[in-house]
Design an enzyme around this catalytic site. Structure first.
Site, PDB file in Angstrom:
ATOM      1  N   TYR A  34      75.309  34.391 -53.709  1.00 51.53           N
ATOM      2  CA  TYR A  34      76.458  33.577 -53.266  1.00 51.53           C
ATOM      3  C   TYR A  34      76.287  32.117 -53.697  1.00 51.53           C
ATOM      4  CZ  TYR A  34      79.770  31.302 -50.096  1.00 51.53           C
ATOM      5  OH  TYR A  34      80.788  30.542 -49.580  1.00 51.53           O
ATOM      6  N   SER A  44      81.115  25.492 -51.735  1.00 50.92           N
ATOM      7  CA  SER A  44      80.370  25.608 -50.466  1.00 50.92           C
ATOM      8  C   SER A  44      79.246  24.586 -50.458  1.00 50.92           C
ATOM      9  CB  SER A  44      79.785  27.013 -50.337  1.00 50.92           C
ATOM     10  OG  SER A  44      78.888  27.056 -49.238  1.00 50.92           O
TER      11      SER A  44
HETATM   12  P1  NAP Z   1      87.635  35.233 -45.471  1.00 52.29           P
HETATM   13  O1  NAP Z   1      87.964  34.956 -44.062  1.00 52.29           O
HETATM   14  O2  NAP Z   1      86.729  36.362 -45.780  1.00 52.29           O
HETATM   15  O3  NAP Z   1      88.969  35.417 -46.328  1.00 52.29           O
HETATM   16  C1  NAP Z   1      88.816  35.690 -47.703  1.00 52.29           C
HETATM   17  C2  NAP Z   1      90.158  35.662 -48.383  1.00 52.29           C
HETATM   18  O4  NAP Z   1      89.935  35.891 -49.785  1.00 52.29           O
HETATM   19  C3  NAP Z   1      91.088  36.755 -47.894  1.00 52.29           C
HETATM   20  O5  NAP Z   1      92.405  36.256 -47.895  1.00 52.29           O
HETATM   21  C4  NAP Z   1      90.941  37.838 -48.967  1.00 52.29           C
HETATM   22  O6  NAP Z   1      92.121  38.627 -49.181  1.00 52.29           O
HETATM   23  C5  NAP Z   1      90.743  36.979 -50.199  1.00 52.29           C
HETATM   24  N1  NAP Z   1      90.114  37.699 -51.294  1.00 52.29           N
HETATM   25  C6  NAP Z   1      88.908  38.333 -51.318  1.00 52.29           C
HETATM   26  N2  NAP Z   1      88.720  38.897 -52.526  1.00 52.29           N
HETATM   27  C7  NAP Z   1      89.824  38.611 -53.264  1.00 52.29           C
HETATM   28  C8  NAP Z   1      90.227  38.914 -54.578  1.00 52.29           C
HETATM   29  N3  NAP Z   1      89.466  39.658 -55.406  1.00 52.29           N
HETATM   30  N4  NAP Z   1      91.442  38.464 -55.010  1.00 52.29           N
HETATM   31  C9  NAP Z   1      92.243  37.741 -54.202  1.00 52.29           C
HETATM   32  N5  NAP Z   1      91.912  37.418 -52.931  1.00 52.29           N
HETATM   33  C10 NAP Z   1      90.705  37.848 -52.480  1.00 52.29           C
HETATM   34  O7  NAP Z   1      86.974  33.929 -46.171  1.00 52.29           O
HETATM   35  P2  NAP Z   1      86.850  32.407 -45.660  1.00 52.29           P
HETATM   36  O8  NAP Z   1      85.698  32.320 -44.765  1.00 52.29           O
HETATM   37  O9  NAP Z   1      88.170  31.894 -45.238  1.00 52.29           O
HETATM   38  O10 NAP Z   1      86.414  31.711 -47.031  1.00 52.29           O
HETATM   39  C11 NAP Z   1      87.361  31.241 -47.965  1.00 52.29           C
HETATM   40  C12 NAP Z   1      86.630  30.491 -49.065  1.00 52.29           C
HETATM   41  O11 NAP Z   1      85.841  29.444 -48.504  1.00 52.29           O
HETATM   42  C13 NAP Z   1      85.670  31.356 -49.868  1.00 52.29           C
HETATM   43  O12 NAP Z   1      85.707  30.962 -51.222  1.00 52.29           O
HETATM   44  C14 NAP Z   1      84.329  31.034 -49.252  1.00 52.29           C
HETATM   45  O13 NAP Z   1      83.267  31.236 -50.156  1.00 52.29           O
HETATM   46  C15 NAP Z   1      84.501  29.558 -48.940  1.00 52.29           C
HETATM   47  N6  NAP Z   1      83.624  29.066 -47.879  1.00 52.29           N
HETATM   48  C16 NAP Z   1      83.664  29.598 -46.630  1.00 52.29           C
HETATM   49  C17 NAP Z   1      82.823  29.105 -45.653  1.00 52.29           C
HETATM   50  C18 NAP Z   1      82.817  29.662 -44.245  1.00 52.29           C
HETATM   51  O14 NAP Z   1      81.846  29.403 -43.505  1.00 52.29           O
HETATM   52  N7  NAP Z   1      83.845  30.409 -43.822  1.00 52.29           N
HETATM   53  C19 NAP Z   1      81.937  28.058 -45.948  1.00 52.29           C
HETATM   54  C20 NAP Z   1      81.923  27.542 -47.230  1.00 52.29           C
HETATM   55  C21 NAP Z   1      82.773  28.038 -48.186  1.00 52.29           C
HETATM   56  P3  NAP Z   1      92.363  40.019 -48.355  1.00 52.29           P
HETATM   57  O15 NAP Z   1      92.303  39.630 -46.911  1.00 52.29           O
HETATM   58  O16 NAP Z   1      93.715  40.450 -48.776  1.00 52.29           O
HETATM   59  O17 NAP Z   1      91.268  40.924 -48.773  1.00 52.29           O
END
Ligand code: NAP
Length: 246
Positions: free
Chosen positions: A154, A141
Site C-alpha cells: 500500500y 496517504s
Molecule cells: P473506502 O471507504 O474503502 O472506499 C473506497 C472507494 O473506492 C469506494 O467508493 C469504492 O467503490 C472505490 N473503488 C475501489 N476500487 C475501485 C476501482 N477499481 N474503480 C473505481 N472505484 C473503486 O476508502 P476510503 O477509506 O474512503 O479511502 C479513499 C481513498 O483515500 C483511498 O485512495 C485511500 O487509499 C485513501 N486514504 C484513506 C485513508 C483512511 O484512513 N481511510 C487514509 C489515507 C488515504 P465501490 O464501493 O463501488 O467498490
C-alpha cells in the site's frame, strides 16, 4: 456557497468514504459531480440522491479505474451530461495490511492496478478535456512518510502517487492545469475499518497531536480548497492532512 460554481468534477470511488464526502462537498459549493463507483451502485445512487435533493447536480457512473475503456466511458459521461470537465479527483483506492511473508503477486497487482494505474488512466482520459484553470487532485496517504510495518504494498503504491503528482504537475503546468495531492492520516471510513487492524488505528490516534482520527469532511474541505481558485498558485504540492501527526 459557490466556490466551485460552474465547474464539473469527476470523483473516483465516490460511493462511500472520503470520495462520497468530496462529491457532496463539491456539489454544495456549486459543482456538477460525476459520482464514480466500482461495485456499490446503490451507495453511489444514494450519494447522487443526497446531492440532487438539496438542489445540486450529480450522476452516478460505474467504472473500474484500472480499466482504460471503462475510464474513458466515465470521463465521456461527464462531458455528455455536463458539457465540460474541470476537476478530476483520483480518490478510488484499496488497502490492506500484510507482512512481507504474506505478500502475493495477486495482492500487489490488485493494489497497484487501482491505486497507481487507475490514477494514470483517469488522468490521461480527463486531461483530454480539462482546460486551462482545471486541476487534478490525487488522494495519496501519509503512509508515504510514516514507514509503518506491514504496509509495503500500500505504501509503495501511494509513494508512486506522490511522485506521479509532482511529475504531472510539471507536465500539465504549461497547460495551466494544476496537479496536487492530499495525504490523509487515518480517516474513519468503512475501508479503513476493514483494511487496517484496530491496534494500528489506536496507535495512530495515540500519536496524533489533535487526538482523534480524521473525518471524511476534514479531507473534503481540503479537496474543495484545492479545486477552488483559492489554490490557484499551488501545484505539485503534497498536503499532509493528519491532525499534526508527522
Ligand atoms: P473506502 O471507504 O474503502 O472506499 C473506497 C472507494 O473506492 C469506494 O467508493 C469504492 O467503490 C472505490 N473503488 C475501489 N476500487 C475501485 C476501482 N477499481 N474503480 C473505481 N472505484 C473503486 O476508502 P476510503 O477509506 O474512503 O479511502 C479513499 C481513498 O483515500 C483511498 O485512495 C485511500 O487509499 C485513501 N486514504 C484513506 C485513508 C483512511 O484512513 N481511510 C487514509 C489515507 C488515504 P465501490 O464501493 O463501488 O467498490
Amino acid at each position: 456557497m459557490t466556490k466551485l460554481a460552474d465547474k464539473v468534477a469527476v470523483v473516483t470511488g465516490a460511493s462511500r468514504g472520503i470520495g462520497a464526502a468530496i462529491a457532496k462537498s463539491f456539489a454544495a459549493e456549486g459543482a456538477a459531480v460525476v459520482v464514480n463507483y466500482a461495485s456499490r451502485k446503490a451507495d453511489a445512487d444514494a450519494v447522487v440522491d443526497a446531492i440532487t435533493r438539496t438542489g445540486g447536480k450529480a450522476i452516478a457512473v460505474g467504472a473500474d479505474v484500472s480499466k482504460a475503456d471503462e475510464v474513458t466511458t466515465l470521463v465521456e459521461a461527464a462531458i455528455t451530461a455536463f458539457g465540460r470537465l474541470d476537476v478530476l479527483v483520483n480518490n478510488a483506492g484499496i488497502y490492506e495490511m500484510s507482512p512481507i511473508e504474506a505478500v502475493t503477486e495477486d495482492q500487489y497487482r490488485r493494489v497497484f492496478d487501482v491505486n497507481v494505474l487507475g490514477v494514470l488512466l483517469a488522468t490521461q482520459a480527463a486531461a483530454e478535456y480539462i482546460g486551462e484553470g482545471g486541476c487534478v487532485i490525487n488522494i495519496s496517504s501519509n503512509i508515504t512518510s510514516g514507514l509503518w510495518p506491514k504496509l509495503a504494498i500500500y505504501a509503495g503504491s501511494k509513494g508512486a502517487v506522490d511522485i506521479i503528482t509532482g511529475v504531472l504537475a510539471n507536465e500539465l503546468g504549461p497547460r495551466k492545469i494544476r496537479v496536487n495531492c492530499i495525504n490523509p492520516g487515518l480517516v474513519e471510513t468503512e475501508g479503513s475499518e476493514a483494511g487496517l487492524s484496530s491496534g494500528f488505528q489506536e496507535q495512530i490516534i495515540a500519536q496524533t497531536p489533535l487526538g482523534r482520527a480524521g473525518r471524511t469532511d476534514d479531507i473534503a474541505a481540503l479537496a474543495v480548497f484545492l479545486a477552488s481558485d483559492d489554490a490557484r498558485w499551488l501545484t505539485g504540492e503534497k498536503l499532509l492532512a493528519t491532525g499534526g501527526l508527522r
